[in-house]
Design an enzyme around this catalytic site. Sequence first.
Site, PDB file in Angstrom:
ATOM      1  CB  ILE A 474      -4.877  -3.412  10.897  1.00 33.72           C
ATOM      2  CG1 ILE A 474      -3.338  -3.437  10.880  1.00 33.72           C
ATOM      3  CG2 ILE A 474      -5.395  -2.072  10.413  1.00 33.72           C
ATOM      4  CD1 ILE A 474      -2.735  -3.297   9.503  1.00 33.72           C
ATOM      5  CE  LYS A 506     -11.192 -20.252  11.870  1.00 37.53           C
ATOM      6  NZ  LYS A 506     -10.356 -19.101  12.272  1.00 37.53           N
ATOM      7  CE  LYS A 578       3.067  -3.219   2.049  1.00 37.55           C
ATOM      8  NZ  LYS A 578       2.649  -3.048   3.425  1.00 37.55           N
ATOM      9  N   GLY A 663       7.909  -8.589  18.371  1.00 33.00           N
ATOM     10  CA  GLY A 663       6.743  -8.507  17.484  1.00 33.00           C
ATOM     11  C   GLY A 663       6.932  -7.532  16.346  1.00 33.00           C
ATOM     12  CG  ASP A 677       6.337  -4.726   3.342  1.00 36.66           C
ATOM     13  OD1 ASP A 677       5.296  -4.950   2.693  1.00 36.66           O
ATOM     14  OD2 ASP A 677       6.376  -3.995   4.358  1.00 36.66           O
ATOM     15  CE  LYS A 681       5.580  -0.613   3.984  1.00 37.28           C
ATOM     16  NZ  LYS A 681       6.243  -0.741   5.285  1.00 37.28           N
TER      17      LYS A 681
END
Length: 816
Positions: A474, A506, A578, A663, A677, A681
């Site tokens: 994202i 990092k 979230k 994916g 998840d 929501k």
Amino acid sequence: MKVLKFGGTSVGTVDSINQVIRIISENKQPVAVVYSAMGGVTNKLIEIGTLASKGDTKYLEVLQSIEERHFAAIRALVDVKSQSSIIAKIKGNFNEIEDLLKGITYIKELSVRTMDLLLSFGERLSSQIITFILNEQGIKAKYIDARDIIKTNSNYGFAEVDFEETNALINAALAENNQVYCITGFIGSNKDNITTTLGRGGSDYTASIIGAALGSEVIEIWTDVNGMMTADPRKVKNAFTIPDISYSEAMELSHFGAKVIYPPSLVPAFLKNIPIKVLNTFESTHAGTTISKEINQKGYSITGISSIDEISLVNLQGNGMIGVAGVSAKLFGLLADHKISVILISQASSEHSICFAVDPKSAENVREILETGFKTEILNGDIENISIQNNLSIIAVVGEGMKSSSGTSGKLFSVLGKNGINVIATAQGSSELNISVVIKKKDISKALNAIHETFFEIDGFTLNLYLVGPSGQIGKTLLKQIAQQSGYLKKEKNLNIKLTGLANTKKMLLDSNGIALENWKENLETAGEKINLSEFITDIQTLNLANSIFVDCSADKDIVQYYYPLLDSNISIVTPNKVANSGTYEEYIALRNIAKKRNVKFLYETNVGAGLPLINTLQGLINSGDRIHKIEAVLSGTLSFIFNTFAAGLKFVDVVKEAKEKGFTEPDPRDDLSGTDVARKILILARESGIKLEFNEVENIPLLSQDAMSANSVDDFYAVLEKENSKYESLLSEALAKGEVLRFIASLENGKAKLGLTSVGRSHPFYNLAGSENIVSFTTERYFNNPLVVKGPGAGAEVTAMGVFADIISLSSFLA
Ligand code: ASP
Ligand code: MG
């Protein structure tokens, strides 16, 4: 005759003296030229005087270095064959200085009067040398010691000019029109011909006095900057030269910080209506600033912003002051008696308190003066309290344009408010030339930049973006989208998005000039420091930039703790993460309260359904007075894909594997199939609907068996699914037998949230779903028989990043 004045830096080095000679020689008409001492020399003379008065022979070394500087200039600028006479003259001057210092060492005392004599050598030395060089180069020049033409009273260190006598002397001495007059700045003499000075920076004043006396067409002040600027360029990168400014505006601006011109110098020129040009010796083609009677607004409602970095605010408070005449007269009388200069005054009409700003150096002194002066008033309780606040700054917005327009102060206070800058005191004179605000010192840069942007950068509003998680899907996509869209945003919305900070797992990097969007990766890699998130947050707070937005594109749990201090520092937050909204209800409320208190935004449209407008829709319904009866939703792209694909003849495990290969799943598909998840929501949608709900109150009818959930690896998990295939097969065939399809649906009704697998028939809005689509149907008071349905791709980097981007853009109109 034109008057030119060259400041300390202009006559400070061999190179700069060459510029000075060139500028003088370019004048066709004869000119009168005023010089400062070589840059830094006045300060050095003060230093050696002070050393000598303490009997410290170190002054000899310092004096030696001053002497060396002058001789170096002579050696570099005068032909060897002609050097002897000027060297002898200058050496003579230095002998005099040495004698003077020897005297000071003997008596171990340095009066202001003696100091004036000592300082006069600075201007005398520079002026004599340049006069000599001009003549050497064939420009006829005459040295004039200003002590012969500028007559003052005996207020040493800060002498006042006797203009009648001075004007006559100037006109007599500069009567001829066939040569360049070279005049020492800064110095004068009293009626007994004792040396005086006009105050630090006083060479400008000398130029103005001479220009006014001669009735010059212009007075040129040659310095080392391109005129007066709209704000301090060290603090405001976009500050620019003010081309035209009135005497009063220049006075206001130069009083407050902008040390471009010595304020008293404006007066003689103003009285004779002679324009003053502020020009740059080192960029002599720049037009600089013209100070004159003309008011030239050039489309801006203000002319400049000035500031004082450090002041103290004294507050005098008490009931005995109400309606009693004379308290302020006494107050300012006391301050005047002690030569305390007051920078700003403010009194509320309740007359309950008076506050005023002073130099921090005199603040404690002021307390003592007032405590002694108001002893009786304090004793009988008329004055209750004298308080002093330190570490404050003043910003003044200046311009004659305010008189003819309204809204300047509105704009000023609104931009300060939006950036969370608290105004501690404020003052506006009835001349409407200046609005001053007192703020905390730590906010000065932010305030100056925000105000400058509001008043001067009419073609561009800048957002400062701090992004955490640029390396994830994202974050990466968001940066790509911003880079692609920045041209459009600049052109159509006057909006600049500046990437000011980056942090991944990092490294971290902050750059208030902006990190190039095209090669952020290399920049972070090479210029970044080892990541320390808490340090990153503190650095953002310290940087304290206007219009700051923190974008969290990570899925990190630990980052949420920093949302509070960020919001508390007036930084808005945009995030697809979230975690914050699905924590405890208490945390959920705490975040909103802090955002409200600080008047900043916390935006998270992409928490649910990626870029689909779900949160905004729900908020819109509620804010406009609708009531939510029921929400039903397919909120997982993964589960949507799996049940859209699962058909007769297919094994459930193969569908799951396909989803993973495409994916559409987390690395471990159980993270999706467990429903956790989705539970988060629906929890968020419930809370947005005004329901106080905790995560463990969401009823999750498990799709997977215990065995499947506890399998040690993804492969083991697949093996369990394989074994349990008949269970999924029968779920599917039961549904198909009824002419229905399987859907994993979350719902909210009567304050209860639940989720699980069900089957829906042809007439149900969720029957027709394709790919990884999400769908939400809102049944409300208004949308009762025919629910409001939002449907579309609810997962994927492109649409999620777009949703984050849209939130960022919406902030720009909130902040601008
Ligand atoms: N040399 C003096 C000073 O430094 C006067 C001036 O430069 O204007 O204050
Ligand atoms: Mg603004």
